[in-house]
Write a protein that holds these residues in place. Structure first.
Motif, PDB file in Angstrom:
ATOM      1  N   ARG A   1       0.859  -1.187   0.000  1.00 28.87           N
ATOM      2  CA  ARG A   1       0.000   0.000   0.000  1.00 28.87           C
ATOM      3  C   ARG A   1       0.892   1.233   0.000  1.00 28.87           C
ATOM      4  O   ARG A   1       1.683   1.431   0.918  1.00 28.87           O
ATOM      5  CB  ARG A   1      -0.907   0.007   1.226  1.00 28.87           C
TER       6      ARG A   1
ATOM      7  N   ALA B   1      -1.115   7.234   5.077  1.00 28.04           N
ATOM      8  CA  ALA B   1      -1.915   6.613   6.136  1.00 28.04           C
ATOM      9  C   ALA B   1      -3.087   7.516   6.511  1.00 28.04           C
ATOM     10  O   ALA B   1      -3.039   8.734   6.348  1.00 28.04           O
ATOM     11  CB  ALA B   1      -1.039   6.344   7.353  1.00 28.04           C
ATOM     12  N   ARG B   2      -4.140   6.917   7.013  1.00 36.45           N
ATOM     13  CA  ARG B   2      -5.313   7.646   7.465  1.00 36.45           C
ATOM     14  C   ARG B   2      -5.121   8.160   8.895  1.00 36.45           C
ATOM     15  O   ARG B   2      -4.179   7.783   9.589  1.00 36.45           O
ATOM     16  CB  ARG B   2      -6.548   6.737   7.411  1.00 36.45           C
TER      17      ARG B   2
ATOM     18  N   TRP C   1      -1.540  -4.628   4.920  1.00 40.83           N
ATOM     19  CA  TRP C   1      -2.200  -3.509   4.246  1.00 40.83           C
ATOM     20  C   TRP C   1      -2.897  -2.612   5.263  1.00 40.83           C
ATOM     21  O   TRP C   1      -2.722  -1.380   5.250  1.00 40.83           O
ATOM     22  CB  TRP C   1      -3.215  -4.047   3.242  1.00 40.83           C
ATOM     23  N   PHE C   2      -3.672  -3.202   6.168  1.00 38.21           N
ATOM     24  CA  PHE C   2      -4.436  -2.390   7.117  1.00 38.21           C
ATOM     25  C   PHE C   2      -3.565  -1.854   8.252  1.00 38.21           C
ATOM     26  O   PHE C   2      -3.919  -0.859   8.887  1.00 38.21           O
ATOM     27  CB  PHE C   2      -5.644  -3.176   7.630  1.00 38.21           C
TER      28      PHE C   2
ATOM     29  N   ALA D   1      -2.539   1.209   6.453  1.00 38.24           N
ATOM     30  CA  ALA D   1      -3.664   2.116   6.204  1.00 38.24           C
ATOM     31  C   ALA D   1      -4.028   2.937   7.429  1.00 38.24           C
ATOM     32  O   ALA D   1      -4.490   4.078   7.311  1.00 38.24           O
ATOM     33  CB  ALA D   1      -4.872   1.310   5.739  1.00 38.24           C
TER      34      ALA D   1
ATOM     35  N   VAL E   1      -6.529   2.506   9.531  1.00 37.39           N
ATOM     36  CA  VAL E   1      -7.961   2.688   9.767  1.00 37.39           C
ATOM     37  C   VAL E   1      -8.231   2.640  11.267  1.00 37.39           C
ATOM     38  O   VAL E   1      -9.070   3.377  11.790  1.00 37.39           O
ATOM     39  CB  VAL E   1      -8.769   1.602   9.025  1.00 37.39           C
TER      40      VAL E   1
ATOM     41  N   THR F   1      -7.988  -1.808  -1.710  1.00 42.15           N
ATOM     42  CA  THR F   1      -8.269  -0.373  -1.787  1.00 42.15           C
ATOM     43  C   THR F   1      -9.763  -0.108  -1.691  1.00 42.15           C
ATOM     44  O   THR F   1     -10.221   0.774  -0.937  1.00 42.15           O
ATOM     45  CB  THR F   1      -7.713   0.218  -3.093  1.00 42.15           C
TER      46      THR F   1
ATOM     47  N   GLU G   1     -11.040  -1.015   1.821  1.00 45.87           N
ATOM     48  CA  GLU G   1     -10.561  -0.054   2.822  1.00 45.87           C
ATOM     49  C   GLU G   1     -11.506   1.141   2.929  1.00 45.87           C
ATOM     50  O   GLU G   1     -11.811   1.612   4.041  1.00 45.87           O
ATOM     51  CB  GLU G   1      -9.158   0.412   2.474  1.00 45.87           C
ATOM     52  N   GLU G   2     -11.959   1.638   1.796  1.00 40.35           N
ATOM     53  CA  GLU G   2     -12.875   2.779   1.811  1.00 40.35           C
ATOM     54  C   GLU G   2     -14.153   2.451   2.570  1.00 40.35           C
ATOM     55  O   GLU G   2     -14.598   3.224   3.431  1.00 40.35           O
ATOM     56  CB  GLU G   2     -13.204   3.209   0.378  1.00 40.35           C
TER      57      GLU G   2
END
Length: 211
Positions: free
Chosen positions: A37, A41-42, A98-99, A102, A104, A192, A195-196
């Motif tokens: 990814r 990052a969020r 991945w997460f 990310a 999240v 992807t 994730e959204e």
């Protein structure tokens, strides 16, 4: 001398079949999927902990051998081109990575951890193949169902988001290099998209977990 010469000749002859066998049967090559990814990052939802469980996979694809669908409707598993580890385990590990990138949630914990997770992700891979049914249009195919879960302090599990995906990525040729690249692209697109949906669900759920 008359005794030693035939022994040397026999020894040389005895090695020939082994050499021939090694030439006739190519070495097995092993592959690993890497789904990186690259996006920023969020901002994670506060006080949240995610666990990504090991993914399940359809029995047709659960082995380490790569699987192909051919033009005459038959299926083939490739003994000489194999995954480094079982594909379900590998895809689950890539999803966790991945997460983790990310963000999240604040943290991603291991499935064996004693720390209580507030959220979870589970998945089932239904297709993982090289589609060679059309001679001049090979594709890497990945299909899966993903679930985003919320976990309350009492242990109640709720499905926050459920989504099915199928990605068909055109590949340049029928080599294993091209096929693995195609699978990795398909997984990036799936992760992807999910994730959204999952990030929106976690934000709407609040911390909502085991505190």
């Amino acid at each position: 001398m008359k005794i030693r010469i035939p022994l040397v000749i026999l020894a040389l002859v005895a090695t020939l079949p082994a050499c021939s066998i090694r030439q006739d049967y190519p070495d097995t090559r092993r592959w690993a999927l890497e789904v990186r990814r690259d996006a920023p990052a969020r901002e994670p939802a506060p006080d949240t902990r995610l666990v990504v469980t090991r993914f399940d996979i359809s029995r047709r694809y659960e082995g380490e051998q790569m699987v192909y669908r051919l033009a005459d409707g038959t299926w083939e598993s490739d003994f000489h081109h194999r995954f480094f580890v079982a594909p379900a385990e590998m895809i689950g590990e890539e999803a966790a990575s991945w997460f983790r990138a990310a963000r999240v949630t604040e943290t991603v914990i291991d499935a064996s951890s004693l720390v209580d997770a507030t959220h979870g992700i589970e998945g089932t891979v239904t297709k993982l193949l090289g589609d060679y049914s059309k001679k001049d249009a090979p594709h890497a195919v990945v299909s899966m169902q993903l679930f985003g879960l919320g976990r309350s302090a009492s242990g109640e599990v709720r499905i926050l988001v459920s989504a099915g995906y199928e990605k068909r990525v055109a590949v340049a040729d029928r080599t294993s290099d091209a096929l693995v690249d195609g699978w990795e692209q398909a997984l990036r697109e799936i992760f992807t998209d999910f994730e959204e949906s999952f990030a929106a669900a976690v934000a709407g759920d609040g911390a909502g977990g085991a505190r």
